[in-house]
Write an enzyme that holds these catalytic residues in place. Structure first.
Site, short mmCIF file in Angstrom:
data_model
loop_
_atom_site.label_atom_id
_atom_site.label_comp_id
_atom_site.label_asym_id
_atom_site.label_seq_id
_atom_site.Cartn_x
_atom_site.Cartn_y
_atom_site.Cartn_z
N LYS A 56 0.80 -1.23 0.00
CA LYS A 56 0.00 0.00 0.00
C LYS A 56 0.83 1.28 0.00
O LYS A 56 0.47 2.26 -0.64
CB LYS A 56 -0.94 0.02 1.21
CG LYS A 56 -2.07 -0.99 1.13
CD LYS A 56 -3.02 -0.82 2.32
CE LYS A 56 -3.98 -1.98 2.43
NZ LYS A 56 -4.95 -1.79 3.51
N LYS B 102 5.16 6.86 18.21
CA LYS B 102 4.42 6.76 16.94
C LYS B 102 3.01 7.32 17.08
O LYS B 102 2.49 7.98 16.18
CB LYS B 102 4.39 5.30 16.45
CG LYS B 102 5.67 4.91 15.72
CD LYS B 102 5.78 3.43 15.50
CE LYS B 102 4.82 2.86 14.48
NZ LYS B 102 5.01 1.37 14.34
N TYR C 150 -10.32 -10.02 11.36
CA TYR C 150 -11.48 -10.92 11.41
C TYR C 150 -10.99 -12.34 11.22
O TYR C 150 -9.86 -12.58 10.82
CB TYR C 150 -12.50 -10.56 10.31
CG TYR C 150 -11.94 -10.69 8.91
CD1 TYR C 150 -11.37 -9.60 8.28
CD2 TYR C 150 -11.97 -11.91 8.24
CE1 TYR C 150 -10.83 -9.72 7.02
CE2 TYR C 150 -11.44 -12.03 6.97
CZ TYR C 150 -10.87 -10.93 6.36
OH TYR C 150 -10.33 -11.06 5.12
N GLY D 15 -13.66 -7.04 11.54
CA GLY D 15 -13.36 -6.27 10.34
C GLY D 15 -13.93 -6.81 9.03
O GLY D 15 -13.63 -6.27 7.97
P1 ATR Z 1 -0.79 -2.04 9.78
O1 ATR Z 1 -0.47 -1.52 8.42
O2 ATR Z 1 -1.68 -3.27 9.78
O3 ATR Z 1 -1.29 -0.98 10.71
P2 ATR Z 1 1.80 -1.84 10.94
O4 ATR Z 1 1.98 -0.54 10.26
O5 ATR Z 1 2.92 -2.83 10.98
O6 ATR Z 1 0.58 -2.63 10.34
O7 ATR Z 1 1.33 -1.52 12.43
C1 ATR Z 1 1.02 -2.53 13.34
C2 ATR Z 1 0.46 -1.87 14.60
O8 ATR Z 1 0.11 -2.90 15.53
C3 ATR Z 1 1.46 -0.99 15.32
O9 ATR Z 1 0.77 0.06 15.94
C4 ATR Z 1 2.05 -1.94 16.38
O10 ATR Z 1 2.59 -1.30 17.50
P3 ATR Z 1 4.11 -0.75 17.46
O11 ATR Z 1 4.08 0.53 16.68
O12 ATR Z 1 4.48 -0.55 18.87
O13 ATR Z 1 4.93 -1.83 16.76
C5 ATR Z 1 0.80 -2.68 16.76
N1 ATR Z 1 1.08 -4.00 17.37
C6 ATR Z 1 1.52 -5.12 16.76
N2 ATR Z 1 1.60 -6.15 17.62
C7 ATR Z 1 1.18 -5.67 18.83
C8 ATR Z 1 1.03 -6.22 20.14
N3 ATR Z 1 1.32 -7.51 20.38
N4 ATR Z 1 0.60 -5.41 21.13
C9 ATR Z 1 0.31 -4.12 20.90
N5 ATR Z 1 0.42 -3.52 19.68
C10 ATR Z 1 0.86 -4.29 18.67
#
Ligand code: ATR
Length: 273
Positions: free
Chosen positions: A65, A155, A215, A237
């Site tokens: 994307k 972030k 989902y 979702g």
């Molecule tokens: P997407 O495009 O699906 O949003 P991404 O950009 O990789 O995927 O973002 C994943 C999000 O899920 C991030 O906010 C990540 O938190 P971090 O920024 O701290 O990495 C969050 N995330 C992933 N695994 C997680 C977990 N086990 N607990 C809490 N947040 C999680």
């Protein structure tokens, strides 16, 4: 016949061909919709080849994307805000228009479930691409407050600052969060690993609405957890998936398909009902 497809990696399990084929049947549009799974470093070439060979439009999903955002000729305002493109249309002038229908799909699905967004207090979990795509459409619904919480707090802070001009958006750490919230949206990918965002159970109450952008055939880890702690309205979702597709179909074909029946058929296809 007009050709469309979805680019992703992996993409084999994508429901987009199923959904768009039903939309086309319902609206009596002649089109075919397929899948493409280029190697991660071959997406740009694959995209060019698809349109050179007469493709009319495509969807773009993980992990392409953000790259698609840089490859189109022009961007819709909502794609510009999202920093990502999930829908590309070849216009009659030969221009590749990049759009993003994910956030609109989320809002449409929330509304179809009767969730009130105006004047509500929303908690958005996660600050990745999915959260970014949702922010402008959510703020356009005029919530009283939208709080972003993310495991990596910086972030969330950056994202809140970036969207501050559009409405009352702030960031907090998971530990700082103070309720009550009317709606919690989980945009994290934690459910993919069967993990949970570190949310305090005390934030869940019986009148809260819970939305997980993920989902599956059964409840996601987050939805199960929220139900255990008393949430009565939980949504996954799948509806967002169908609504973002309907929005993309409308961009391409200029006709808006109905989503209710298609969502029902998709649930049947997934074995959810
Ligand atoms: P997407 O495009 O699906 O949003 P991404 O950009 O990789 O995927 O973002 C994943 C999000 O899920 C991030 O906010 C990540 O938190 P971090 O920024 O701290 O990495 C969050 N995330 C992933 N695994 C997680 C977990 N086990 N607990 C809490 N947040 C999680």
């Amino acid at each position: 016949m007009d050709r469309y497809l979805v680019f992703g990696h992996p993409v084999r399990h994508s429901k987009s061909p199923f959904i768009h084929t039903l939309f086309a049947r319902q609206t009596q549009q002649e089109l075919e919709y397929g899948l493409a799974e280029p190697a991660v470093d071959e997406f740009a070439q694959a995209l060019r080849t698809f349109f050179d060979q007469g493709g009319k439009g495509c969807n773009v999903t993980v992990p392409f994307k953000e790259q698609a955002f840089t490859l189109v000729d022009c961007l819709s305002p909502r794609a510009k805000r999202a920093g990502a493109v999930n829908t590309i249309k070849l216009t009659d002038d030969g221009v590749l228009l990049g759009d993003n229908t994910d956030g609109a799909g989320l809002v449409a699905d929330l509304k179809s479930h009767g969730v009130t967004l105006a004047d509500s207090r929303i908690l958005l979990l996660g600050a990745g691409g999915a959260a970014r795509g949702a922010l402008a459409p959510l703020l356009a619904e005029l919530p009283s407050e939208l709080v972003i919480a993310n495991r990596t707090h910086t972030k969330a802070q950056l994202l809140a600052a970036e969207f501050h001009d559009l409405g009352p958006v702030t960031s907090q750490t998971y530990e700082q969060l103070a309720g009550p919230f009317d709606l919690v949206i989980n945009s994290t990918s934690a459910s993919l690993q069967g993990a949970l965002p570190p949310l305090a159970p005390a934030l869940i109450h019986t009148d809260i609405a819970i939305y997980d952008m993920m989902y599956g055939a059964s409840d996601t880890a987050f939805i199960s957890w929220a139900k255990q702690h008393g949430a009565r309205q939980t949504m996954d979702g799948l509806g967002m998936l169908v609504e973002q597709a309907a929005e993309a179909f409308t961009v391409w074909r200029g006709i808006r398909p109905g989503t209710k029946q298609v969502l029902r058929e998709l649930k049947r296809n997934l074995g959810v009902i």
